[in-house]
Scaffold this motif. Sequence first.
Motif, PDB file in Angstrom:
ATOM      1  N   ALA A 155       0.833  -1.204   0.000  1.00  0.00           N
ATOM      2  CA  ALA A 155       0.000   0.000   0.000  1.00  0.00           C
ATOM      3  C   ALA A 155       0.869   1.257   0.000  1.00  0.00           C
ATOM      4  CB  ALA A 155      -0.941   0.002   1.203  1.00  0.00           C
ATOM      5  N   LYS A 158       2.031   1.974  -3.313  1.00  0.00           N
ATOM      6  CA  LYS A 158       0.909   2.117  -4.254  1.00  0.00           C
ATOM      7  C   LYS A 158       0.891   1.004  -5.306  1.00  0.00           C
ATOM      8  CE  LYS A 158       0.606   7.119  -3.697  1.00  0.00           C
ATOM      9  NZ  LYS A 158       0.498   8.436  -4.358  1.00  0.00           N
ATOM     10  N   THR A 160      -1.116  -1.421  -6.354  1.00  0.00           N
ATOM     11  CA  THR A 160      -2.515  -1.806  -6.198  1.00  0.00           C
ATOM     12  C   THR A 160      -2.756  -3.263  -6.554  1.00  0.00           C
ATOM     13  OG1 THR A 160      -3.113   0.468  -6.744  1.00  0.00           O
ATOM     14  CG2 THR A 160      -4.870  -1.166  -6.782  1.00  0.00           C
ATOM     15  N   ASP A 161      -2.202  -3.709  -7.679  1.00  0.00           N
ATOM     16  CA  ASP A 161      -2.447  -5.086  -8.114  1.00  0.00           C
ATOM     17  C   ASP A 161      -1.917  -6.089  -7.103  1.00  0.00           C
ATOM     18  OD1 ASP A 161      -3.665  -4.145 -10.386  1.00  0.00           O
ATOM     19  OD2 ASP A 161      -1.901  -4.403 -11.680  1.00  0.00           O
ATOM     20  N   GLU A 164      -4.067  -6.024  -3.925  1.00  0.00           N
ATOM     21  CA  GLU A 164      -5.362  -6.700  -4.105  1.00  0.00           C
ATOM     22  C   GLU A 164      -5.199  -8.214  -4.144  1.00  0.00           C
ATOM     23  OE1 GLU A 164      -7.889  -3.237  -6.474  1.00  0.00           O
ATOM     24  OE2 GLU A 164      -6.818  -4.778  -7.633  1.00  0.00           O
ATOM     25  N   MET A 185      -6.019  -1.404   2.987  1.00  0.00           N
ATOM     26  CA  MET A 185      -6.580  -1.345   1.641  1.00  0.00           C
ATOM     27  C   MET A 185      -7.303  -0.023   1.406  1.00  0.00           C
ATOM     28  SD  MET A 185      -5.660  -3.914  -0.118  1.00  0.00           S
ATOM     29  CE  MET A 185      -6.714  -3.590  -1.534  1.00  0.00           C
ATOM     30  N   LEU A 188      -4.749   2.650   0.790  1.00  0.00           N
ATOM     31  CA  LEU A 188      -4.214   2.520  -0.562  1.00  0.00           C
ATOM     32  C   LEU A 188      -5.151   3.158  -1.583  1.00  0.00           C
ATOM     33  CD1 LEU A 188      -2.388   1.420  -2.800  1.00  0.00           C
ATOM     34  CD2 LEU A 188      -3.579  -0.780  -2.575  1.00  0.00           C
ATOM     35  N   TYR A 189      -6.433   2.817  -1.522  1.00  0.00           N
ATOM     36  CA  TYR A 189      -7.388   3.365  -2.482  1.00  0.00           C
ATOM     37  C   TYR A 189      -7.503   4.880  -2.354  1.00  0.00           C
ATOM     38  CZ  TYR A 189      -8.836  -1.397  -3.641  1.00  0.00           C
ATOM     39  OH  TYR A 189      -8.849  -2.699  -4.075  1.00  0.00           O
ATOM     40  N   VAL A 192      -4.408   6.521  -4.109  1.00  0.00           N
ATOM     41  CA  VAL A 192      -4.365   6.479  -5.579  1.00  0.00           C
ATOM     42  C   VAL A 192      -5.621   7.094  -6.193  1.00  0.00           C
ATOM     43  CG1 VAL A 192      -2.841   4.477  -5.616  1.00  0.00           C
ATOM     44  CG2 VAL A 192      -5.333   4.122  -5.672  1.00  0.00           C
ATOM     45  N   GLN A 194      -8.790   6.220  -5.844  1.00  0.00           N
ATOM     46  CA  GLN A 194      -9.909   5.314  -6.155  1.00  0.00           C
ATOM     47  C   GLN A 194     -10.905   5.321  -4.987  1.00  0.00           C
ATOM     48  OE1 GLN A 194      -8.420   1.458  -7.384  1.00  0.00           O
ATOM     49  NE2 GLN A 194      -7.054   2.336  -8.912  1.00  0.00           N
ATOM     50  N   LYS A 197     -13.823   2.762  -4.227  1.00  0.00           N
ATOM     51  CA  LYS A 197     -13.577   1.398  -3.744  1.00  0.00           C
ATOM     52  C   LYS A 197     -13.565   1.307  -2.219  1.00  0.00           C
ATOM     53  CE  LYS A 197     -11.060  -0.425  -7.743  1.00  0.00           C
ATOM     54  NZ  LYS A 197      -9.837  -1.124  -8.186  1.00  0.00           N
TER      55      LYS A 197
END
Length: 394
Positions: A155, A158, A160-161, A164, A185, A188-189, A192, A194, A197
């Motif tokens: 995280a 960054k 993300t993949d 996840e 998580m 992290l979102y 970035v 997002q 999410k």
Amino acid sequence: MAHRSLFLSLRRSSGLACAQNRTRFASSGAVSSDLVEESVEGDDLRSRILRLRLPKRSATNILQKWVLQGNPVTLSQLRDISKELRRSQRYKHALEISEWMVSHEQYELSDSDYAVRIDLMTKVFGIDAAERYFEGLPPATKTTETYTALLHSYAGAKLTDKAEELFQRIKDSNLCFDALTYNEMMTLYMSVGQFEKVPMIVEELKQQKVSPDIFTYNLWISSCAAILNIDEVRRILDEMSHGVGCNESWIRYLNLANIYISVGHLDNASSNTLVETEKRITQGQWITYDFLIILYGGLGSKEKLDQIWNSLRMTKQKMIGRNYICIISSYLILGHLKEVGEIIDQWKQSTTTDVDMVACKKIMVGFRNIGLVEIADNLNEILIENNLSPDMIN
């Protein structure tokens, strides 16, 4: 830059993720200093290691010499020294302490010891090294804490993949996880952008019967505020107020958040133009920084408030009234009136926005409505001292 650093403040141990100090030095001088330091009378192991200011000098050598001199080294000693080194961002020396603990079988390491080692390897050698270390751990040491430590590393970078994928492995395991794992998580979102999410993670947390903590709520609220879903923000605040875990910190947070939303004109934020920073952060994203201030105001952490506000002032961010309202309210509720006066003075001198006297009066009304009359009166006195008089506004 500011966007990343502020959200890393939400991480475990409330520490900000920073690079290790890479001070240059003359190796011959370092060796001679080691010998001098060991001759100091009345010192102890902690003192000897903490005197190793330069990264290339070896904590391992100090430990070995300490033992050769017939001195004991306990696990609790090593943990305390490591914690102090990490607090001062001396990660290389802290990792050497961790390696000593792992290499000496007389020490029975805890899950936290392995988790700390993953975090230190990330900081010193990078994500790949931490990942290899985690995958090479025996199954018994792949625990809630070590999984979460690696997730924290992903995280922070960054990735993300990878985060996840690891999060799915966590959910497929038979281990029990607390809010911290889900917060990683969410953080992290947020970092970035997002935001959409974040509520999905909250839903998974609730499905697993995990109790959200104040960091969970702050991230959730921040994500909704960032996309200007103010109705949802109010609904979450209402949920918090009826939560079983509601305590003094939560109440402070709720009070600050409610005052901020009532005064901060969030409903009109979408009409504002982009804020000029190094990465052109939108007004919607900037709101999330305000909620980070509210979080630490609720937790009573003046040190974190100072750090965040100083970071904001060093960026190219053009402050607006909402930002000043947020930090002023947080300092007020913690009783730091000197800082409130200084920020009001900064607000007056700002070239981008004038002091919003209507908003200041609303802050006072907000505090009075929740029974904090003395705090409201303090703000009124500070404004008068700064040649401002909100009580004259109808």
